[in-house]
Design an enzyme around this catalytic site. Structure first.
Site, mmCIF file in Angstrom:
data_model
loop_
_atom_site.group_PDB
_atom_site.id
_atom_site.type_symbol
_atom_site.label_atom_id
_atom_site.label_comp_id
_atom_site.label_asym_id
_atom_site.label_seq_id
_atom_site.Cartn_x
_atom_site.Cartn_y
_atom_site.Cartn_z
ATOM 1 N N LYS A 219 40.706 27.789 21.196
ATOM 2 C CA LYS A 219 41.473 26.732 20.499
ATOM 3 C C LYS A 219 41.581 27.145 19.040
ATOM 4 O O LYS A 219 40.621 27.060 18.281
ATOM 5 C CB LYS A 219 40.707 25.411 20.619
ATOM 6 N N GLU B 251 28.967 28.805 13.572
ATOM 7 C CA GLU B 251 29.089 29.540 12.311
ATOM 8 C C GLU B 251 29.750 28.575 11.342
ATOM 9 O O GLU B 251 30.931 28.272 11.475
ATOM 10 C CB GLU B 251 29.915 30.808 12.538
ATOM 11 N N CYS C 158 33.937 31.307 4.359
ATOM 12 C CA CYS C 158 32.672 30.590 4.577
ATOM 13 C C CYS C 158 31.537 31.228 3.790
ATOM 14 O O CYS C 158 30.630 30.540 3.341
ATOM 15 C CB CYS C 158 32.343 30.534 6.055
ATOM 16 N N GLU D 293 30.430 22.568 -0.427
ATOM 17 C CA GLU D 293 31.319 23.700 -0.176
ATOM 18 C C GLU D 293 32.732 23.291 -0.583
ATOM 19 O O GLU D 293 33.301 22.360 -0.016
ATOM 20 C CB GLU D 293 31.281 24.062 1.315
HETATM 21 P P1 NDP Z 1 37.057 21.885 10.940
HETATM 22 O O1 NDP Z 1 35.628 22.172 11.124
HETATM 23 O O2 NDP Z 1 37.536 20.514 11.177
HETATM 24 O O3 NDP Z 1 37.938 22.844 11.868
HETATM 25 C C1 NDP Z 1 37.495 23.997 12.534
HETATM 26 C C2 NDP Z 1 38.049 24.022 13.952
HETATM 27 O O4 NDP Z 1 37.478 22.962 14.726
HETATM 28 C C3 NDP Z 1 39.539 23.816 14.030
HETATM 29 O O5 NDP Z 1 40.064 24.561 15.091
HETATM 30 C C4 NDP Z 1 39.631 22.346 14.309
HETATM 31 O O6 NDP Z 1 40.849 21.977 14.877
HETATM 32 C C5 NDP Z 1 38.497 22.140 15.274
HETATM 33 N N1 NDP Z 1 38.014 20.778 15.372
HETATM 34 C C6 NDP Z 1 38.165 19.750 14.497
HETATM 35 N N2 NDP Z 1 37.540 18.653 14.958
HETATM 36 C C7 NDP Z 1 36.959 18.989 16.130
HETATM 37 C C8 NDP Z 1 36.144 18.304 17.078
HETATM 38 N N3 NDP Z 1 35.796 17.042 16.907
HETATM 39 N N4 NDP Z 1 35.739 18.959 18.166
HETATM 40 C C9 NDP Z 1 36.056 20.247 18.351
HETATM 41 N N5 NDP Z 1 36.824 20.947 17.491
HETATM 42 C C10 NDP Z 1 37.262 20.341 16.393
HETATM 43 O O7 NDP Z 1 37.480 22.333 9.515
HETATM 44 P P2 NDP Z 1 38.778 21.828 8.719
HETATM 45 O O8 NDP Z 1 39.875 22.682 9.133
HETATM 46 O O9 NDP Z 1 39.002 20.363 8.856
HETATM 47 O O10 NDP Z 1 38.345 22.088 7.238
HETATM 48 C C11 NDP Z 1 37.591 21.113 6.543
HETATM 49 C C12 NDP Z 1 36.560 21.768 5.682
HETATM 50 O O11 NDP Z 1 35.671 22.502 6.503
HETATM 51 C C13 NDP Z 1 37.076 22.797 4.718
HETATM 52 O O12 NDP Z 1 37.515 22.261 3.526
HETATM 53 C C14 NDP Z 1 35.899 23.658 4.519
HETATM 54 O O13 NDP Z 1 35.062 23.096 3.555
HETATM 55 C C15 NDP Z 1 35.227 23.647 5.843
HETATM 56 N N6 NDP Z 1 35.536 24.822 6.666
HETATM 57 C C16 NDP Z 1 34.601 25.780 6.749
HETATM 58 C C17 NDP Z 1 34.855 26.901 7.473
HETATM 59 C C18 NDP Z 1 33.839 27.968 7.568
HETATM 60 O O14 NDP Z 1 34.138 29.026 8.119
HETATM 61 N N7 NDP Z 1 32.679 27.768 7.076
HETATM 62 C C19 NDP Z 1 36.114 27.119 8.154
HETATM 63 C C20 NDP Z 1 37.027 26.020 8.043
HETATM 64 C C21 NDP Z 1 36.721 24.932 7.313
HETATM 65 P P3 NDP Z 1 42.074 21.592 13.932
HETATM 66 O O15 NDP Z 1 42.220 22.650 12.892
HETATM 67 O O16 NDP Z 1 43.168 21.628 14.868
HETATM 68 O O17 NDP Z 1 41.734 20.274 13.331
#
Ligand code: NDP
Length: 793
Positions: free
Chosen positions: A192, A266, A300, A397
């Protein structure tokens, strides 16, 4: 503009990469994109689609399918159907497919790089030179692991169907990090992608199918968080591998608790970038550029906390500001830019708000006077000084191009400041003194440490977090184990229901236990329990054979405090730990008859079987004494001048709930690997037969283990385990017993994201070395830190 103008100003002219091929590919999907299920596009079952936008302009880029639970179901079914044949293909067969995928990525590198830059807003220079080559490298590397699987992982088997959820910051690279090991080792995948950035995954899936990847081996379901949640909840999935925010990671841990699904997370970070006064300052300034402005800081492991030693702080900040002035932000397809656009307006807003909060809390904000393109989600490189370590911007973060700077005086202070975060993903250390840099690295609570470098990645070098940055590793040998399970564990059967406890008879006079006041073992000595209560211990025949203290939550807390205080054990040499285990074995051997008699009287085994159990416990202590200085790390040689040292480190304080069966052997089998690897332990003996563990405490007392290294709290598991599993000073929790306990431990581990090892109510044959001893336990007792050490000029 004339050539002489550029000659005078030394400005870069625009150097746009063509997007023609990418636009043609997009145009071939006029109705919008579908999921990719069972080797072909699959329209969303509910017909729902949503738009995805180009971050740099805000213009619509494509329409994507919104995945429903039914779509996830279809994808999981396709993956399940494909898995047996994929596994049966064997390592060499899979290696050839992985190799083909690597070649495919290289053949289509430019298209993939452009699609990624368009979809994410990141500079083509990064997608072309970093993301896509690393993607190919991951497939090559894991083609190798597939080829070697039968030999190197002979005692392991694939997990089955893996659900993988990736974020938007490195869409294709995260896809590769996830699917390459999963597929290599015989699993099939439902991926996904993030809703902002699904295109490169769909392109990859199309290309992979054209290259002959069997249908159903890789399935892509697009959609939003609800689609991800449906994948997490699906009962047909054997493992979830997630990269994203810590909040969603926690949610997933909670939702999968007790389901039996494997999980790797992660998550986020707030990584320190430490500059000592003897660093090469200009090199370190360039390091900062790579640490926090690479991918607009949406990384990250971004080095987002700049920690400067006081004497050089002012000078460093001055140099950094000058350097920031020459950063170029621009359209992602311009090959001569440093920074592109943030991924979406919502992220822009989030970054803005956090910077405002920082300034409100007293930070000084510096942003260079550089041009940003109009439209899109551009945010300038930002430096916040006068930042307090407890302020929002120093702890949250930000996930944007925002660096916060703080100072320190001594190396100890640098380490304390660096570790002053709930995260632990990465750290960067800058010093020209090798002894200082290599002395600081092991003290940093982070899964990756770069010496005089930053943001280096390689498929052979594991990547992943400590603490709330999550668990599991991606890359390297350790990453392979995340997609395998020991065959001996896969063969476990549900633990037979315990026979009802017989009614108590009058105490037997020939047994020795009643003459002792029931005590716990905390901080190296027998300790009275907090409460007055005792629990009667009955033999298999219902005889009262002893009493143990009924520990309570306060006893658990005392035991955890004692274990915390025994931190020296984690720094003890492996030789010292081995000696500790041998010495316990020596003392146990002296009392072997007594322990055997205890097993006969409590569990009802015959004398010969009891003797065997004691002998096996002795053997296990010896085995872990042996492993203590042999379960070691590795030296990787990534593609750079230098090495990466994969160090095996203890996890810290580990809670263990032990089962009832084989009470002496199971207790030793669970506690010894933890001690061998340098953890401090709080153990709860099996509820029904705790006396062997209590007897063992006397042996431990007479051994030379430092106080607090092992603590034993007897009592009812339902009273003790919740406190242990939820305790924020416990770094990992193991539970061997009922399925209910396993679910409880996994659910309560979310607070500080403890590592867990639970048996889900499946019984281990503690007499079987394959199931009950060795690397499978040692891997769970450790975490790998990779220290990158470049060398040469
Ligand atoms: P999320 O953790 O929401 O998204 C990561 C993935 O998980 C996406 O594919 C997302 O789908 C999916 N997802 C969201 N909600 C669920 C759920 N309840 N169950 C399963 N999968 C889910 O990160 P965001 O994109 O919302 O970013 C928000 C913040 O998270 C950022 O500002 C940053 O601070 C942090 N972040 C950190 C990352 C890292 O690598 N450490 C990477 C990305 C974000 P979808 O995108 O379709 O919502």
């Amino acid at each position: 503009m004339t050539v002489s103008h550029y000659f005078d100003t030394m400005d870069y002219g625009p150097a746009p990469e063509s997007d023609a091929e990418a636009r043609q590919w997009l145009a071939r999907h006029p109705e919008g994109f579908s999921h990719f299920i069972g080797g072909r596009p699959a329209a969303p079952s509910a017909g729902a689609r949503f738009d995805t936008f180009e971050p740099a302009t805000g213009a619509p880029l494509a329409r994507l399918a919104q995945g429903s639970a039914a779509d996830v179901d279809a994808a999981v079914a396709a993956a399940r159907a494909a898995q047996p044949a994929w596994e049966a293909l064997g390592g060499h067969g899979r290696a050839r497919h992985l190799y083909a995928l690597a070649r495919l990525v290289q053949r289509h590198a430019r298209l993939l790089a452009v699609v990624e830059a368009l979809d994410n807003g990141k500079p083509i220079r990064e997608t072309r030179d970093i993301d896509v080559p690393l993607v190919a490298r991951h497939f090559y590397h894991h083609a190798g692991w597939a080829q070697l699987q039968e030999r190197e992982f002979a005692d392991q088997q694939p997990l089955g169907v893996v659900g993988q959820i990736v974020p938007w910051n490195f869409p294709l690279l995260m896809l590769a990090w996830k699917i390459a090991p999963a597929l290599a080792l015989g699993n099939t995948v439902v991926l996904k992608p993030a809703e902002f950035t699904s295109l490169s995954a769909l392109l990859f899936a199309e290309l992979a199918a054209q290259a002959g990847l069997p249908a159903g081996v890789l399935n892509v379901v697009t959609g939003d968080g609800a689609t991800g949640a449906a994948l997490v909840a699906h009962p047909g999935v054997d493992k979830i591998a997630f990269t994203g925010s810590t909040d969603v990671g926690r949610l997933i841990r909670e939702q999968t608790a007790g389901s039996g699904k494997s999980l790797t997370l992660e998550l986020g970070g707030k990584s320190p970038f430490i500059v000592f006064e003897d660093a090469d300052l200009d090199a370190a300034v360039e390091g900062v550029v790579d640490a926090i402005w690479f991918n607009q800081g949406q990384v990250c492991c971004a080095g987002s906390r700049l920690l400067l030693q006081e004497p050089i702080a002012q000078d460093f900040i001055a140099r950094l500001r000058v350097r920031m002035q020459s950063l170029r932000a621009g359209t992602p397809l311009d090959k001569a830019i440093d920074m592109g656009s943030l991924v979406a307006p919502i992220q822009l807003e989030r970054v803005r708000k956090l910077v405002e909060a920082g300034v409100r809390e007293g930070a000084t904000c510096f942003q260079p006077d550089i041009a940003l393109p109009a439209g899109g989600s551009f945010y300038p490189p930002t430096l916040l000084t006068d930042v307090h370590p407890a302020s929002t911007v120093a702890t949250e973060e930000i996930f944007g191009p925002v660096l916060v700077a703080m100072t320190f005086r001594t190396p100890d202070e640098a380490v304390a400041l660096a570790n002053n975060t709930r995260y632990g993903l990465a750290a960067s250390v800058w010093s020209e003194t090798i002894g200082l840099a290599l002395g600081v690295a092991p003290q940093l609570q982070a899964g990756v440490v770069w010496i005089n470098a930053t943001n280096l990645f390689d498929a052979a070098v594991g990547f992943g977090g400590y603490r709330e940055s999550g668990y599991g590793r991606e890359g390297g040998r350790e990453g392979c184990f995340e997609y395998l399970k020991p065959r001996a564990w896969a063969a476990r059967k549900p633990r037979p229901a315990a026979a009802p406890q017989p009614a108590a008879e009058a105490p037997s006079l020939d047994l020795p236990a009643l003459d002792r006041t029931a005590k716990l073992f905390v901080g190296g000595k027998q300790a009275r329990a907090d409460g007055e209560g005792v629990l009667s211990v009955l033999s298999h025949a219902g005889r009262l054979v002893g009493e143990v203290a009924a520990g309570n939550r306060k006893d658990i807390r005392n035991a955890v405090a004692a274990a915390r205080a025994a931190a020296g054990w984690s720094g003890a040499t492996p030789h010292r730990r081995a000696q500790g285990l041998y010495y316990i074995a020596e003392n146990l051997a002296l009392r072997a008859d007594e322990f055997a008699a205890r097993l006969v009287s409590t569990t009802g085994v015959d004398a010969a079987a009891a003797r065997v159990e004691v002998e096996r416990a002795l053997g296990r202590l010896f085995a872990y004494g042996a492993w203590a200085d042999k379960f070691e790390g590795a030296v990787h040689v990534p593609p750079m001048r230098g090495v990466a040292l994969a160090m095996v480190e203890p996890i810290g304080v580990v809670g263990v709930a032990c089962p009832d069966e084989a009470p002496l052997l199971s207790f030793v089998s669970l506690v010894a690997p933890l001690l061998a690897m340098g953890n401090r332990v709080v153990a709860i003996p099996g509820e029904r037969h705790p006396l062997s563990a209590i007897d063992l405490c006397q042996v431990l007392e007479a051994s030379d283990l430092p106080a607090g290294v092992i603590n034993v709290v007897t009592g009812r598991h339902d009273a003790l385990l919740p406190t242990l599993a939820a305790h924020d000073d416990v770094d990992a929790c193991w539970s061997f017993g009922s399925a209910g306990s396993a679910a409880l431990v996994e659910r309560l581990s979310t607070g500080n994201l403890k590592r867990t090892l639970v048996d889900h109510g499946l019984a281990t044959d503690w007499h079987d070395d394959a199931a009950a001893e060795g690397p499978a336990f040692l891997r769970h007792a450790t975490q790998v830190k990779n220290i990158w050490v470049p060398y040469g000029d």
